[in-house]
Design a protein around this motif. Structure first.
Motif, PDB file in Angstrom:
ATOM      1  N   GLN A 189     -30.817 -46.822  18.470  1.00  0.00           N
ATOM      2  CA  GLN A 189     -30.618 -47.961  18.976  1.00  0.00           C
ATOM      3  C   GLN A 189     -29.488 -48.039  20.367  1.00  0.00           C
ATOM      4  N   GLY A 190     -29.656 -47.703  22.051  1.00  0.00           N
ATOM      5  CA  GLY A 190     -28.239 -47.447  22.701  1.00  0.00           C
ATOM      6  C   GLY A 190     -28.324 -48.260  23.592  1.00  0.00           C
ATOM      7  N   PRO A 191     -28.123 -47.463  25.058  1.00  0.00           N
ATOM      8  CA  PRO A 191     -27.788 -48.788  26.576  1.00  0.00           C
ATOM      9  C   PRO A 191     -29.449 -48.642  26.949  1.00  0.00           C
ATOM     10  N   SER A 192     -29.597 -49.554  27.729  1.00  0.00           N
ATOM     11  CA  SER A 192     -31.452 -49.288  28.134  1.00  0.00           C
ATOM     12  C   SER A 192     -30.780 -49.581  29.420  1.00  0.00           C
ATOM     13  N   ARG A 193     -30.325 -50.028  30.422  1.00  0.00           N
ATOM     14  CA  ARG A 193     -29.753 -49.047  31.337  1.00  0.00           C
ATOM     15  C   ARG A 193     -28.856 -48.335  31.894  1.00  0.00           C
ATOM     16  N   PHE A 194     -28.907 -48.114  33.167  1.00  0.00           N
ATOM     17  CA  PHE A 194     -27.838 -47.327  33.874  1.00  0.00           C
ATOM     18  C   PHE A 194     -27.127 -48.531  34.488  1.00  0.00           C
ATOM     19  N   ASP A 195     -25.858 -47.528  34.899  1.00  0.00           N
ATOM     20  CA  ASP A 195     -25.202 -48.175  36.457  1.00  0.00           C
ATOM     21  C   ASP A 195     -25.358 -47.580  38.252  1.00  0.00           C
ATOM     22  N   VAL A 217     -30.937 -35.196  30.700  1.00  0.00           N
ATOM     23  CA  VAL A 217     -30.413 -35.164  31.196  1.00  0.00           C
ATOM     24  C   VAL A 217     -29.915 -36.993  30.773  1.00  0.00           C
ATOM     25  N   VAL A 218     -30.854 -37.546  30.560  1.00  0.00           N
ATOM     26  CA  VAL A 218     -30.738 -38.985  30.431  1.00  0.00           C
ATOM     27  C   VAL A 218     -30.938 -39.057  28.827  1.00  0.00           C
ATOM     28  N   GLU A 219     -31.356 -38.443  28.079  1.00  0.00           N
ATOM     29  CA  GLU A 219     -31.207 -38.408  26.372  1.00  0.00           C
ATOM     30  C   GLU A 219     -29.396 -38.219  25.950  1.00  0.00           C
ATOM     31  N   TYR A 220     -29.223 -37.159  26.712  1.00  0.00           N
ATOM     32  CA  TYR A 220     -27.655 -37.162  26.368  1.00  0.00           C
ATOM     33  C   TYR A 220     -26.897 -37.970  26.831  1.00  0.00           C
ATOM     34  N   GLY A 221     -26.694 -38.601  28.449  1.00  0.00           N
ATOM     35  CA  GLY A 221     -26.124 -40.010  28.415  1.00  0.00           C
ATOM     36  C   GLY A 221     -26.536 -40.951  27.605  1.00  0.00           C
ATOM     37  N   PHE A 222     -28.143 -41.434  27.046  1.00  0.00           N
ATOM     38  CA  PHE A 222     -27.854 -42.316  26.153  1.00  0.00           C
ATOM     39  C   PHE A 222     -26.746 -42.094  24.937  1.00  0.00           C
ATOM     40  N   LEU A 223     -26.741 -40.748  24.305  1.00  0.00           N
ATOM     41  CA  LEU A 223     -26.127 -40.456  23.335  1.00  0.00           C
ATOM     42  C   LEU A 223     -24.409 -40.633  23.762  1.00  0.00           C
ATOM     43  N   MET A 224     -23.956 -39.857  24.597  1.00  0.00           N
ATOM     44  CA  MET A 224     -22.799 -39.975  24.463  1.00  0.00           C
ATOM     45  C   MET A 224     -22.444 -41.783  25.387  1.00  0.00           C
ATOM     46  N   ALA A 225     -22.928 -42.668  25.540  1.00  0.00           N
ATOM     47  CA  ALA A 225     -22.541 -43.901  25.827  1.00  0.00           C
ATOM     48  C   ALA A 225     -23.119 -44.732  25.063  1.00  0.00           C
ATOM     49  N   ARG A 226     -23.991 -44.221  23.995  1.00  0.00           N
ATOM     50  CA  ARG A 226     -24.160 -44.945  23.271  1.00  0.00           C
ATOM     51  C   ARG A 226     -23.200 -44.942  21.720  1.00  0.00           C
ATOM     52  N   THR A 227     -22.202 -43.722  21.201  1.00  0.00           N
ATOM     53  CA  THR A 227     -21.256 -43.158  21.153  1.00  0.00           C
ATOM     54  C   THR A 227     -20.185 -44.129  21.416  1.00  0.00           C
ATOM     55  N   ALA A 228     -19.729 -43.975  22.264  1.00  0.00           N
ATOM     56  CA  ALA A 228     -18.604 -44.852  23.192  1.00  0.00           C
ATOM     57  C   ALA A 228     -19.002 -46.493  23.378  1.00  0.00           C
ATOM     58  N   GLY A 234     -23.000 -44.824  32.435  1.00  0.00           N
ATOM     59  CA  GLY A 234     -22.159 -44.792  33.632  1.00  0.00           C
ATOM     60  C   GLY A 234     -22.139 -42.823  33.676  1.00  0.00           C
ATOM     61  N   ALA A 235     -21.447 -42.641  35.128  1.00  0.00           N
ATOM     62  CA  ALA A 235     -21.523 -41.659  35.944  1.00  0.00           C
ATOM     63  C   ALA A 235     -21.581 -40.931  34.711  1.00  0.00           C
ATOM     64  N   ASP A 236     -19.627 -41.308  34.067  1.00  0.00           N
ATOM     65  CA  ASP A 236     -19.313 -40.549  33.635  1.00  0.00           C
ATOM     66  C   ASP A 236     -19.454 -39.873  32.248  1.00  0.00           C
ATOM     67  N   ASP A 237     -21.112 -40.738  31.442  1.00  0.00           N
ATOM     68  CA  ASP A 237     -21.642 -40.257  30.652  1.00  0.00           C
ATOM     69  C   ASP A 237     -22.723 -38.996  31.092  1.00  0.00           C
ATOM     70  N   LEU A 238     -23.259 -38.878  32.182  1.00  0.00           N
ATOM     71  CA  LEU A 238     -23.324 -37.657  32.025  1.00  0.00           C
ATOM     72  C   LEU A 238     -23.133 -36.478  32.424  1.00  0.00           C
TER      73      LEU A 238
END
Length: 282
Positions: A189-195, A217-228, A234-238
């Motif tokens: 489970q993780g974020p469901s939206r982008f800023d 790329v989206v899946e990478y951002g999902f995992l990074m944001a979830r871990t944080a 956010g842009a810094d998660d991509l």
């Protein structure tokens, strides 16, 4: 894409084979399934990459075989055409299929009949066939990768799938569709939206791998944001390489430069002082 969707609606009700062509990762499989859904055929959707099998095994994969067809053929095997039943069969990477097998496939598509390997019994084709290829049919024919008769017999019902760089306005929608699938793919489970800044950055990406790369790329951002522990990406998660693609070319295409500037402003929240620092001048 408007033209592609229009052609899909035109071709979908017919049993006529359709050709989908475009770069790898442009969504040909997704679009083939869309055509199948529009057709309301009784069977399911089946996809098979013919480029994954050796030429000597392609006939067996497509048509199946009867006992005794080969030395080790002790049991009957159902081919992909029979397994598709009354549904739709997508044959992907058709340019990798041996021309001799393409010739036999042409007879199947033209006559609507086939025979299992080692059997003289003629069977009727119940499924609808969609062919997918990476390049324009005429170009593949010139390279000797597509049978001329196959191109001339079915090339009229062809749909071009444009690369993602030519349909940037779709990127936010495609990114959210990819994000909605992340929990299923990752089993997390993780974020469901982008800023807003992340959306702007995604929309400016190059994506040589097209939609497939965007999904990664989206899946990478999902995992990074979830871990944080974030509720949105956010842009810094991509991936960092997306930032290097904000290139403003001094002597480049004015329209492309305008898009780059607008996306950079959106990413910086409209900060006209901070935006230039994000741009890469070439």
């Amino acid at each position: 894409m408007v033209e592609a969707v229009s052609l899909a609606h035109t071709f979908a009700p017919a049993a006529t084979p359709v050709i989908l062509y475009g770069e790898s990762g442009t969504g040909k499989t997704f679009f083939a399934e869309y055509i199948h859904q529009l057709s309301e055929r009784s069977g399911g959707f089946h996809a098979f990459s013919v480029g994954t099998v050796a030429p000597q095994l392609a006939l067996d994969e497509l048509f199946g075989h009867v006992p005794g067809a080969y030395t080790d053929a002790r049991r009957m095997r159902t081919g992909r055409i029979a397994a598709a039943g009354g549904g739709t069969l997508l044959l992907d990477d058709i340019q990798n299929l041996d021309l001799g097998v393409q010739k036999q496939l042409l007879q199947v598509l033209d006559r609507g009949t086939y025979s299992a390997v080692g059997c003289d019994r003629v069977l009727m084709v119940a499924c609808r066939v969609i062919l997918a290829m990476t390049d324009e049919p005429d170009e593949l024919m010139r390279k000797g990768l597509l049978l001329k008769d196959l191109r001339y017999r079915f090339g009229a019902c062809a749909i071009w799938m444009p690369p993602l760089r030519e349909r940037r306005e779709e990127i936010p929608l495609l990114a959210y569709r990819a994000l909605a699938a992340c929990e299923s793919h990752t089993k997390l489970q993780g974020p469901s939206r982008f800023d807003d800044r992340a959306v702007a950055l995604l929309q400016n990406g190059r994506y040589e791998g097209n939609v497939r790369q965007l999904c990664a790329v989206v899946e990478y951002g999902f995992l990074m944001a979830r871990t944080a522990g974030k509720s949105e990406i956010g842009a810094d998660d991509l991936p960092a390489e997306l930032l290097t693609e904000l290139q403003y070319k001094r002597h480049g295409d004015p329209e492309q430069n305008r898009v780059v500037v607008e996306n950079t402003l959106q990413m910086t929240g409209g900060n006209v002082c901070g935006a230039p620092r994000k741009l890469v001048h070439t």
